[in-house]
Design a protein around this motif. Structure first.
Motif, mmCIF file in Angstrom:
data_model
loop_
_atom_site.group_PDB
_atom_site.id
_atom_site.type_symbol
_atom_site.label_atom_id
_atom_site.label_comp_id
_atom_site.label_asym_id
_atom_site.label_seq_id
_atom_site.Cartn_x
_atom_site.Cartn_y
_atom_site.Cartn_z
ATOM 1 N N ILE A 1 0.837 -1.204 0.000
ATOM 2 C CA ILE A 1 0.000 0.000 0.000
ATOM 3 C C ILE A 1 0.871 1.253 0.000
ATOM 4 C CG2 ILE A 1 -1.575 1.354 1.450
ATOM 5 C CD1 ILE A 1 -2.785 -1.450 2.286
ATOM 6 N N ILE A 2 1.912 1.247 0.826
ATOM 7 C CA ILE A 2 2.815 2.409 0.876
ATOM 8 C C ILE A 2 3.637 2.494 -0.408
ATOM 9 C CG2 ILE A 2 4.766 3.467 2.101
ATOM 10 C CD1 ILE A 2 3.773 1.775 4.593
ATOM 11 N N GLY A 3 4.194 1.358 -0.839
ATOM 12 C CA GLY A 3 5.128 1.357 -1.968
ATOM 13 C C GLY A 3 4.498 1.616 -3.315
ATOM 14 N N ILE A 4 3.187 1.328 -3.466
ATOM 15 C CA ILE A 4 2.531 1.518 -4.772
ATOM 16 C C ILE A 4 1.752 2.826 -4.828
ATOM 17 C CG2 ILE A 4 0.795 0.574 -6.362
ATOM 18 C CD1 ILE A 4 1.592 -2.228 -5.358
ATOM 19 N N TRP A 5 0.972 3.130 -3.783
ATOM 20 C CA TRP A 5 0.097 4.306 -3.839
ATOM 21 C C TRP A 5 0.620 5.469 -2.993
ATOM 22 C CZ3 TRP A 5 -1.712 -0.730 -3.473
ATOM 23 C CH2 TRP A 5 -2.435 -1.201 -4.583
ATOM 24 N N GLY A 6 1.854 5.381 -2.527
ATOM 25 C CA GLY A 6 2.403 6.424 -1.667
ATOM 26 C C GLY A 6 2.908 7.634 -2.436
ATOM 27 N N GLY A 7 3.610 8.525 -1.715
ATOM 28 C CA GLY A 7 4.102 9.780 -2.279
ATOM 29 C C GLY A 7 5.441 9.621 -2.982
ATOM 30 N N PRO A 8 6.132 10.741 -3.225
ATOM 31 C CA PRO A 8 7.390 10.722 -4.009
ATOM 32 C C PRO A 8 8.482 9.828 -3.421
ATOM 33 C CG PRO A 8 6.599 12.975 -3.696
ATOM 34 C CD PRO A 8 5.742 12.101 -2.839
ATOM 35 N N ASN A 9 8.580 9.755 -2.094
ATOM 36 C CA ASN A 9 9.613 8.928 -1.442
ATOM 37 C C ASN A 9 9.031 7.625 -0.892
ATOM 38 O OD1 ASN A 9 11.729 10.779 -1.866
ATOM 39 N ND2 ASN A 9 11.008 12.002 -0.138
ATOM 40 N N LYS A 10 8.052 7.078 -1.602
ATOM 41 C CA LYS A 10 7.305 5.930 -1.086
ATOM 42 C C LYS A 10 8.184 4.687 -0.920
ATOM 43 C CE LYS A 10 5.650 5.071 -5.806
ATOM 44 N NZ LYS A 10 4.507 5.195 -6.698
ATOM 45 N N ILE A 11 9.146 4.475 -1.816
ATOM 46 C CA ILE A 11 9.987 3.270 -1.738
ATOM 47 C C ILE A 11 10.855 3.323 -0.479
ATOM 48 C CG2 ILE A 11 11.718 1.867 -2.902
ATOM 49 C CD1 ILE A 11 8.981 1.957 -4.285
ATOM 50 N N LEU B 1 -7.896 11.140 7.714
ATOM 51 C CA LEU B 1 -8.858 11.227 6.615
ATOM 52 C C LEU B 1 -9.256 12.681 6.361
ATOM 53 C CD1 LEU B 1 -10.976 8.076 7.499
ATOM 54 C CD2 LEU B 1 -9.566 8.375 5.462
ATOM 55 N N SER B 2 -9.281 13.506 7.410
ATOM 56 C CA SER B 2 -9.555 14.945 7.227
ATOM 57 C C SER B 2 -8.439 15.613 6.421
ATOM 58 C CB SER B 2 -9.690 15.641 8.588
ATOM 59 O OG SER B 2 -10.771 15.118 9.308
ATOM 60 N N ILE B 3 -7.192 15.256 6.748
ATOM 61 C CA ILE B 3 -6.063 15.780 5.967
ATOM 62 C C ILE B 3 -6.166 15.318 4.514
ATOM 63 C CG2 ILE B 3 -3.538 15.703 5.687
ATOM 64 C CD1 ILE B 3 -3.433 15.389 8.806
ATOM 65 N N GLY B 4 -6.619 14.078 4.331
ATOM 66 C CA GLY B 4 -6.797 13.545 2.978
ATOM 67 C C GLY B 4 -7.818 14.319 2.173
ATOM 68 N N HIS C 1 -3.645 19.265 -3.060
ATOM 69 C CA HIS C 1 -2.415 18.491 -3.280
ATOM 70 C C HIS C 1 -1.217 19.069 -2.524
ATOM 71 C CE1 HIS C 1 -4.579 16.098 -6.153
ATOM 72 N NE2 HIS C 1 -4.939 17.182 -6.803
ATOM 73 N N SER C 2 -1.511 19.467 -1.294
ATOM 74 C CA SER C 2 -0.441 19.908 -0.395
ATOM 75 C C SER C 2 -0.830 19.538 1.037
ATOM 76 C CB SER C 2 -0.237 21.419 -0.495
ATOM 77 O OG SER C 2 0.718 21.847 0.471
ATOM 78 N N ARG C 3 0.167 19.105 1.791
ATOM 79 C CA ARG C 3 -0.050 18.827 3.208
ATOM 80 C C ARG C 3 0.555 19.919 4.090
ATOM 81 N NH1 ARG C 3 1.659 13.908 1.103
ATOM 82 N NH2 ARG C 3 3.758 14.518 1.724
ATOM 83 N N GLU C 4 1.178 20.916 3.472
ATOM 84 C CA GLU C 4 1.828 21.979 4.234
ATOM 85 C C GLU C 4 0.785 22.887 4.889
ATOM 86 O OE1 GLU C 4 5.158 22.479 4.782
ATOM 87 O OE2 GLU C 4 5.390 20.506 3.840
ATOM 88 N N ILE C 5 0.961 23.158 6.164
ATOM 89 C CA ILE C 5 0.027 24.034 6.881
ATOM 90 C C ILE C 5 -0.003 25.419 6.234
ATOM 91 C CG2 ILE C 5 -0.363 25.202 9.092
ATOM 92 C CD1 ILE C 5 0.779 22.660 10.444
ATOM 93 N N ALA C 6 1.159 25.870 5.749
ATOM 94 C CA ALA C 6 1.260 27.211 5.151
ATOM 95 C C ALA C 6 0.449 27.350 3.865
ATOM 96 C CB ALA C 6 2.727 27.545 4.871
ATOM 97 N N ALA C 7 0.067 26.227 3.240
ATOM 98 C CA ALA C 7 -0.696 26.288 1.984
ATOM 99 C C ALA C 7 -2.179 26.583 2.222
ATOM 100 C CB ALA C 7 -0.552 24.979 1.224
ATOM 101 N N TYR C 8 -2.569 26.640 3.500
ATOM 102 C CA TYR C 8 -3.990 26.817 3.816
ATOM 103 C C TYR C 8 -4.198 28.049 4.686
ATOM 104 C CZ TYR C 8 -4.276 22.030 2.109
ATOM 105 O OH TYR C 8 -4.185 20.910 1.318
ATOM 106 N N ALA D 1 -6.721 32.286 2.570
ATOM 107 C CA ALA D 1 -5.319 32.688 2.450
ATOM 108 C C ALA D 1 -4.870 32.845 1.012
ATOM 109 C CB ALA D 1 -4.433 31.666 3.153
ATOM 110 N N ASN D 2 -5.479 32.110 0.070
ATOM 111 C CA ASN D 2 -5.018 32.151 -1.311
ATOM 112 C C ASN D 2 -6.134 31.672 -2.245
ATOM 113 O OD1 ASN D 2 -4.915 29.198 -1.283
ATOM 114 N ND2 ASN D 2 -3.054 29.454 -0.042
ATOM 115 N N ASP D 3 -5.836 31.683 -3.534
ATOM 116 C CA ASP D 3 -6.849 31.298 -4.528
ATOM 117 C C ASP D 3 -7.250 29.834 -4.402
ATOM 118 O OD1 ASP D 3 -6.860 33.846 -5.514
ATOM 119 O OD2 ASP D 3 -5.387 33.451 -7.109
ATOM 120 N N ASP D 4 -6.315 28.987 -4.017
ATOM 121 C CA ASP D 4 -6.644 27.562 -3.841
ATOM 122 C C ASP D 4 -7.726 27.382 -2.794
ATOM 123 O OD1 ASP D 4 -4.892 26.597 -5.730
ATOM 124 O OD2 ASP D 4 -3.236 26.328 -4.317
ATOM 125 N N VAL D 5 -7.595 28.102 -1.689
ATOM 126 C CA VAL D 5 -8.590 27.998 -0.620
ATOM 127 C C VAL D 5 -9.920 28.596 -1.061
ATOM 128 C CG1 VAL D 5 -9.157 28.722 1.742
ATOM 129 C CG2 VAL D 5 -6.829 27.995 1.192
#
Length: 491
Positions: A149-159, A343-346, A353-360, A435-439
């Protein structure tokens, strides 16, 4: 086939069907089969609670059949008040994860859903095993679907994250295997846990066994300082993977302490309780402080999981009913709350497509329904009274005060840190102007997401307001465990 076998093999059967016959061109049918499979798997666990004899410390729904005759390995299953709720929690969270991944996963849908269903069956197998070798097989087998699950559907450093997860947990488990083989020889060729609980072991043997089990279970919890794999894995894992890892897989290690360390090596557990309490307090306080400085929402919740699980190990080693019961309640509550947090973060990650607090910032303006759920889950993560997060922590703090006032005071300080990092994250992500256009472009949760959040919110509130059904089930089993540990200590 008994109820426990059905609980284990029903999700594994549906998972195998999905792997064999599911195709991406039939992704919608695959999702429905996965949902039906998870609901049926949950349904077959409900009679376990309905027919459970409250007040009995004996193993119930026992199944026994020979498996590997020449080594006296048996297919031996049963649950008591300690393991029952963990079986139900596993089946419930699997349903939630299947619904949560409905629209998000578009590639290899059958493999994704199949992996979670198979993982669900294997984890229930861990909680239901009364034969040590069967326990070990299920315990290790859970690594395979989570690794994929981690290695196939994970993020950029999933391996990297998948390898780190696999190696940490596998290496710790190898020492446990040595301990199991030793106990097999000492018991005259038996892997039966009840037999092992009665073995008259010397002080040095108990100490070596205690640390062999510690190597396996502390990594899984994870306790400080072997917790460093968890934040990396959470950051790279898909949302469903993070939810299951935090809600259930961490509990495998904590459950191992109750089934192996305390009853098999009771004298060593007492002797080394100071070390365990010290490590637990470091997790509760230091890791809570580390959570405060995280900029990634998933890392923050991952570190908060380590801190919350510190309460679990603390409760086990203060050796009183309130502490052990509180620790088990905390395990279940953390299952609901941590799954809800990830799941809320998801939900936000799927949109921005960002998990950074500063992006929100100012998410409440565009997603008011979602922000209301997020506030409830954040408060539960703080340990607000009337939420699931409060009950277990409060019981453990009271038990710690009973054991030693200063240990209780240090544990209670974690509630301040928990409130600090949880509320600070909520303020920066949800409050204020957009905070921004994304929000500004965010759309509120749809019906599927509302269902996921709603189910978790109901459990978080129900457990916080009416914890009696949870504690009633476990009281007799906890009292029997502590009686066994105390008698061994006296002898």
């Amino acid at each position: 086939m008994g109820l426990l076998s059905l609980a284990i093999w029903t999700p594994i059967f549906f998972g195998a069907v999905l792997l064999a016959f599911g195709r991406d061109e039939h992704a919608n049918a695959v999702r429905w089969v996965a949902l039906i499979g998870s609901l049926v798997s949950l349904a077959v666990t409900l009679p376990l609670y309905a027919n459970f004899e409250i007040g009995s410390a004996a193993m119930q729904f026992v199944e026994l059949a020979p498996w590997i005759d020449q080594f006296n390995v048996n297919y031996h299953l049963g649950v008591d008040g300690i393991s029952l709720w963990l079986v139900l929690l596993t089946a419930f969270i699997t349903v939630i994860v299947v619904i949560a991944g409905w629209e998000v996963i578009t590639q290899r849908v059958n493999q994704y859903m199949g992996a979670f269903l198979i993982l669900s069956g294997l984890m229930i197998g861990v909680f239901a095993s009364l034969d040590a070798m069967l326990f070990y097989v299920f315990f290790e087998a859970t690594l395979i679907p989570m690794y994929l699950i981690i290695g196939i559907w994970g993020g950029p450093n999933k391996i990297y994250a998948a390898f780190k997860f696999f190696l940490y947990t596998l290496l710790g488990s190898l020492l446990m295997l040595v301990a199991l083989i030793y106990l097999y020889t000492q018991s005259g060729g038996s892997f039966d846990l009840a037999t092992w609980h009665k073995l008259p072991l010397g002080a040095s043997a108990q100490t070596l066994l205690f640390f062999a089990f510690f190597a396996a279970f502390a990594v899984k919890v994870p306790m400080w300082p072997v917790h460093t794999w968890l934040p990396d894995v959470h950051v790279e894992a898909p949302t469903g993977g993070s939810a299951v890892l935090a809600a259930i897989m961490l509990k495998l290690g904590a459950y191992g302490f109750l089934r192996f360390s305390l009853p098999i090596a009771p004298d060593a557990s007492h002797e080394w309780s100071g070390l365990m309490i010290g490590l637990s307090l470091v997790a509760v306080i230091y890791v809570g402080l580390v959570a405060m400085v995280q900029q990634d929402m998933k890392k923050l919740v991952a570190y908060s999981s380590v801190a919350h699980m510190g309460f679990v190990s603390l409760g086990f080693f203060v050796f009183n009913d309130l502490g052990v019961s509180g620790a088990i309640v905390q395990m279940i509550a953390h299952g609901f709350v941590s799954a809800a947090m990830f799941l809320s973060i998801g939900v936000l990650y799927d949109r921005v497509h960002s998990r950074e607090i500063a992006a929100y910032g100012g998410v409440v303006n565009t997603m008011p329904k979602f922000a209301a759920f997020a506030l409830l889950f954040t408060m539960a993560n703080c340990g607000l009274p009337a939420t699931a997060g409060f009950v277990g922590e409060w019981m453990v703090i009271l038990a710690a005060v009973k054991y030693n006032f200063w240990i209780g005071a240090l544990a209670a300080s974690a509630l301040i840190f928990g409130a600090a990092y949880s509320l600070w994250m909520f303020k920066r992500v949800y409050l204020g102007a957009p905070a921004n256009d994304d929000v500004k472009a965010l759309k509120d949760i749809n019906g599927r997401e509302f269902l996921v959040m709603g189910l978790l919110a109901v459990m978080v509130l129900y457990m916080g307001i009416h914890p009696k059904p949870f504690t009633d089930v476990m009281d007799a089993s906890v009292a029997e465990l502590l009686r066994h540990v105390a008698i061994s200590k006296l002898n």
